[in-house]
Scaffold this motif. Structure first.
Motif, short mmCIF file in Angstrom:
data_model
loop_
_atom_site.label_atom_id
_atom_site.label_comp_id
_atom_site.label_asym_id
_atom_site.label_seq_id
_atom_site.Cartn_x
_atom_site.Cartn_y
_atom_site.Cartn_z
N ARG A 29 2.09 10.23 -2.31
CA ARG A 29 1.83 8.80 -2.05
C ARG A 29 2.79 7.85 -2.77
O ARG A 29 3.34 6.95 -2.14
N TRP A 33 4.96 5.16 -0.79
CA TRP A 33 4.75 3.71 -0.92
C TRP A 33 6.03 3.01 -1.36
O TRP A 33 6.35 1.92 -0.88
N ASP A 34 6.78 3.63 -2.29
CA ASP A 34 8.04 3.03 -2.74
C ASP A 34 9.05 2.96 -1.60
O ASP A 34 9.80 1.99 -1.48
N SER A 36 8.33 2.87 1.65
CA SER A 36 7.87 2.02 2.76
C SER A 36 6.58 1.31 2.38
O SER A 36 5.49 1.84 2.63
N PRO A 37 6.67 0.12 1.77
CA PRO A 37 5.46 -0.63 1.41
C PRO A 37 4.55 -0.89 2.60
O PRO A 37 3.33 -0.98 2.45
N ARG A 38 5.12 -1.00 3.79
CA ARG A 38 4.29 -1.26 4.96
C ARG A 38 3.36 -0.09 5.24
O ARG A 38 2.21 -0.28 5.65
N LYS A 40 2.05 1.74 3.05
CA LYS A 40 0.95 1.61 2.10
C LYS A 40 -0.14 0.72 2.67
O LYS A 40 -1.34 1.02 2.55
N ASP A 41 0.27 -0.38 3.28
CA ASP A 41 -0.72 -1.28 3.87
C ASP A 41 -1.49 -0.60 5.00
O ASP A 41 -2.69 -0.83 5.16
N ALA A 44 -2.83 3.62 3.32
CA ALA A 44 -3.38 3.87 1.99
C ALA A 44 -4.81 4.41 2.01
O ALA A 44 -5.12 5.37 1.29
N ASN A 48 -5.05 7.99 0.28
CA ASN A 48 -5.71 7.94 -1.03
C ASN A 48 -6.88 8.93 -1.12
O ASN A 48 -7.29 9.32 -2.21
N LYS A 338 15.73 1.51 -0.35
CA LYS A 338 14.56 1.98 0.40
C LYS A 338 14.95 2.73 1.67
O LYS A 338 14.25 3.66 2.09
#
Length: 415
Positions: A29, A33-34, A36-38, A40-41, A44, A48, A338
């Motif tokens: 994870r 997330w690093d 592709s922050p999108r 994560k949205d 997640a 998680n 990224k």
């Protein structure tokens, strides 16, 4: 007692790679997330909760072992049969376990002599720790599983080994219950057996508490065993199988919906809401075992069945890949854009899968056959001619074609 079925249930073999990849994505994870922050949205809530894939493995283990051994070990206790069973289980898990254990140890030693960032696990390399790791009992002395194993995921193998040692007694009880109990009652008992981890979560707000690993393995393993006993008593027509297949889709959707619901509506004081979905794992395994249609068929495809076969090796090797990269980033101060990080994450997961394939074909299967040959040469000779292995290493003919070939019945009965 209904139709006695034996053989590999391909949909459950395919489910193993889903559970394994869920755990892999859980551990990867931070890198994802690093990169592709999108993502994560969007993902997640699902990623998680990836640690729950271990509980799915526990249920699958109890189910498949009971499927293969209920008739062979359940009618009466036999010390010889029990030792034979334990040796076969050892042949299934120990070779890959030993290899990854020593790779992890060598990696820790490597970080002591290269660079300036030694592994935080250096203090684990002690003589007593080695003996405990070797015999897969390292978890039995600890209330928390974090830090117990040189190769992180190996804690669950230590827990599974405890379940295997108890299996000779568990199967005697399950066999007698199955003879006098209707299928629907066995399913209710299986659901009740799976409750303790979730009850503890609802009571404390935490899924990970002192000694919580013990009710997780015992409850989920027994729930899988009871669920298998119920499935073996079921007599389903084609309509019932189709309904079960559709139900497996609904259960999968419900798992995803619950995870996203709790993410959007957090419960005060509940730190690990993802553990609630454990309650749906047993019904999911049952519906996949008896169902036909889109999801069971998808999981039964050659690609996913092969994925299920290498899933144990993937589970054992992926964290070594992950840990190695994290060390390299820290040691050499790697800071990538990224756009490059995305390819790195894909490459790392691909490397883990490639490592799993290598372990499966060069260690897991050859060593399993070699160890089995020590106790039953005829079984190994039979293995060579019967195609791919069952989910839990018992090479039995697939039941899927036989199940589909049965003439449809007008109704589904339990009991």
């Amino acid at each position: 007692m209904g139709v006695v079925r034996t053989g590999e249930i391909k949909a459950l073999t395919g489910l193993r790679i889903v559970a394994a990849m869920w755990v892999v994505l859980f551990h990867f994870r931070p890198l994802i997330w690093d990169a592709s922050p999108r993502l994560k949205d969007d993902l997640a809530p699902l990623f998680n909760a990836g640690a729950q894939g271990v509980d799915l493995f526990f249920i699958l283990s109890g189910f498949v072992l009971t499927w293969n051994y209920l008739d062979r070990m359940g009618s009466h206790f036999s010390g010889r049969a029990t030792m034979h069973f334990l040796w076969l289980r050892l042949s299934r898990v120990w070779p890959v376990y030993l290899v990854t254990m020593h790779i992890a140890a060598l990696w820790i030693i490597f970080t002591l002599h290269v660079g300036t960032v030694p592994s935080p696990d250096v203090e684990k390399l002690t003589a007593i720790s080695y003996v405990r790791q070797l015999f897969m009992v390292q978890l039995w002395y600890e209330p928390f599983f974090d830090g117990t194993s040189w190769d992180g995921p190996a804690w669950s193998i230590s827990a599974e080994w405890l379940a295997y040692l108890l299996f000779g007694a568990i199967i005697l009880v399950i066999f007698r219950m199955a003879r006098v109990t209707r299928a629907r009652t066995l399913l209710l008992l299986a659901f009740a057996a799976a409750l303790p981890p979730t009850v503890l979560l609802l009571a404390s707000g935490h899924f990970y508490t002192p000694w919580s690993w013990l009710p997780r393995i015992v409850a989920q393993f027994v729930a899988g065993a009871l669920a298998c006993a119920a499935v073996r008593r079921l007599r389903l027509g084609r309509r019932g199988q189709l309904v079960a297949g559709f139900a497996s889709i609904l259960l999968t959707a419900a798992i995803v919906v619950i995870l996203y619901y709790y993410d959007a509506n957090p419960v005060p004081g509940m730190v690990d809401p993802g553990g609630v979905v454990d309650l749906l794992f047993m019904p999911l395994v049952v519906t996949l075992a008896i169902g036909v249609g889109s999801l069971p068929a998808l999981l039964s495809t050659r690609l996913l069945v092969y994925g299920g076969q290498i899933s144990f090796s993937l589970y054992m090797v992926h964290e070594i890949v992950h840990t190695s990269w994290n060390w390299a980033v820290q040691e050499y101060h790697i800071d990538l854009p990224k756009s490059v990080q995305k390819f790195v994450v894909i490459g790392l997961i691909a490397a883990a899968v490639a490592g799993a394939m290598l372990l499966y074909h060069s260690v897991e299967e050859p060593a399993r056959r070699w160890m089995r040959r020590m106790v039953d040469f005829r079984d190994v000779q039979h293995d060579v001619h019967t195609g791919p292995p069952a989910a839990e290493g018992s090479r039995l003919a697939s039941i899927d074609h036989a199940r589909d070939a049965r003439p449809p019945q007008s109704s589904a009965r339990a009991g």
